[in-house]
Design a protein around this motif. Sequence first.
Motif, mmCIF file in Angstrom:
data_model
loop_
_atom_site.group_PDB
_atom_site.id
_atom_site.type_symbol
_atom_site.label_atom_id
_atom_site.label_comp_id
_atom_site.label_asym_id
_atom_site.label_seq_id
_atom_site.Cartn_x
_atom_site.Cartn_y
_atom_site.Cartn_z
ATOM 1 N N ASP A 31 0.840 -1.197 0.000
ATOM 2 C CA ASP A 31 0.000 0.000 0.000
ATOM 3 C C ASP A 31 0.874 1.246 0.000
ATOM 4 N N LEU A 32 1.934 1.228 0.793
ATOM 5 C CA LEU A 32 2.870 2.355 0.794
ATOM 6 C C LEU A 32 3.546 2.498 -0.573
ATOM 7 N N ASP A 33 3.904 1.377 -1.177
ATOM 8 C CA ASP A 33 4.498 1.411 -2.515
ATOM 9 C C ASP A 33 3.517 1.992 -3.533
ATOM 10 N N CYS A 34 2.255 1.632 -3.372
ATOM 11 C CA CYS A 34 1.232 2.140 -4.289
ATOM 12 C C CYS A 34 1.093 3.652 -4.147
ATOM 13 N N ARG A 35 1.159 4.140 -2.936
ATOM 14 C CA ARG A 35 1.090 5.586 -2.720
ATOM 15 C C ARG A 35 2.257 6.285 -3.405
ATOM 16 N N SER A 36 3.426 5.668 -3.331
ATOM 17 C CA SER A 36 4.597 6.205 -4.012
ATOM 18 C C SER A 36 4.378 6.235 -5.526
ATOM 19 N N CYS A 37 3.755 5.184 -6.043
ATOM 20 C CA CYS A 37 3.437 5.137 -7.479
ATOM 21 C C CYS A 37 2.516 6.294 -7.866
ATOM 22 N N MET A 38 1.541 6.577 -7.009
ATOM 23 C CA MET A 38 0.602 7.649 -7.316
ATOM 24 C C MET A 38 1.309 9.002 -7.334
ATOM 25 N N GLU A 39 2.268 9.174 -6.446
ATOM 26 C CA GLU A 39 3.049 10.418 -6.465
ATOM 27 C C GLU A 39 3.830 10.527 -7.773
ATOM 28 N N ASP A 40 4.365 9.401 -8.235
ATOM 29 C CA ASP A 40 5.104 9.397 -9.504
ATOM 30 C C ASP A 40 4.177 9.707 -10.684
ATOM 31 N N VAL A 41 2.951 9.200 -10.627
ATOM 32 C CA VAL A 41 1.973 9.475 -11.690
ATOM 33 C C VAL A 41 1.704 10.974 -11.767
ATOM 34 N N LEU A 42 1.540 11.583 -10.621
ATOM 35 C CA LEU A 42 1.237 13.013 -10.593
ATOM 36 C C LEU A 42 2.394 13.866 -11.095
ATOM 37 N N SER A 43 3.612 13.372 -10.910
ATOM 38 C CA SER A 43 4.762 14.170 -11.323
ATOM 39 C C SER A 43 5.185 13.905 -12.766
ATOM 40 N N GLU A 44 4.697 12.817 -13.355
ATOM 41 C CA GLU A 44 5.090 12.518 -14.738
ATOM 42 C C GLU A 44 4.088 13.142 -15.705
ATOM 43 N N ALA A 45 4.593 13.886 -16.656
ATOM 44 C CA ALA A 45 3.729 14.649 -17.564
ATOM 45 C C ALA A 45 3.226 13.823 -18.739
ATOM 46 N N ALA A 46 4.065 13.028 -19.334
ATOM 47 C CA ALA A 46 3.710 12.349 -20.583
ATOM 48 C C ALA A 46 3.328 10.897 -20.322
ATOM 49 N N LEU A 47 2.070 10.693 -19.948
ATOM 50 C CA LEU A 47 1.557 9.338 -19.741
ATOM 51 C C LEU A 47 0.402 9.090 -20.695
ATOM 52 N N ASP A 48 0.295 7.857 -21.127
ATOM 53 C CA ASP A 48 -0.841 7.439 -21.946
ATOM 54 C C ASP A 48 -2.068 7.415 -21.028
#
Length: 98
Positions: A31-48
């Motif tokens: 769950d903590l890892d997933c939260r980290s993933c969500m932070e990465d999603v928010l900071s990455e601009a070019a996602l499909d």
Amino acid sequence: MSLVLQRIEDTRQALIGALADRNWEVIGQLDLDCRSCMEDVLSEAALDEVALRDNLEELLHVYKQLLDAAIGERQAIADEMSQITQAQNAAKVYHLFG
């Protein structure tokens, strides 16, 4: 597939495995890892966006399963505690009249 989307997928698969094993300690770490993933999603601009939405919907489904399992476990513990209390009360009554 981007690295962020792959991390979400890997975390989702790991959560499914941990849920199958009812390994709550691993689930907490994931769950903590997933939260980290969500932070990465928010900071990455070019996602499909379509792939991201699909991954997040699948992850949400796993979280619903986790929630259902946790509620079931909590209810089982509550039922067991109730039975223990009833047994203790019965033992007290037995000792009073025994």
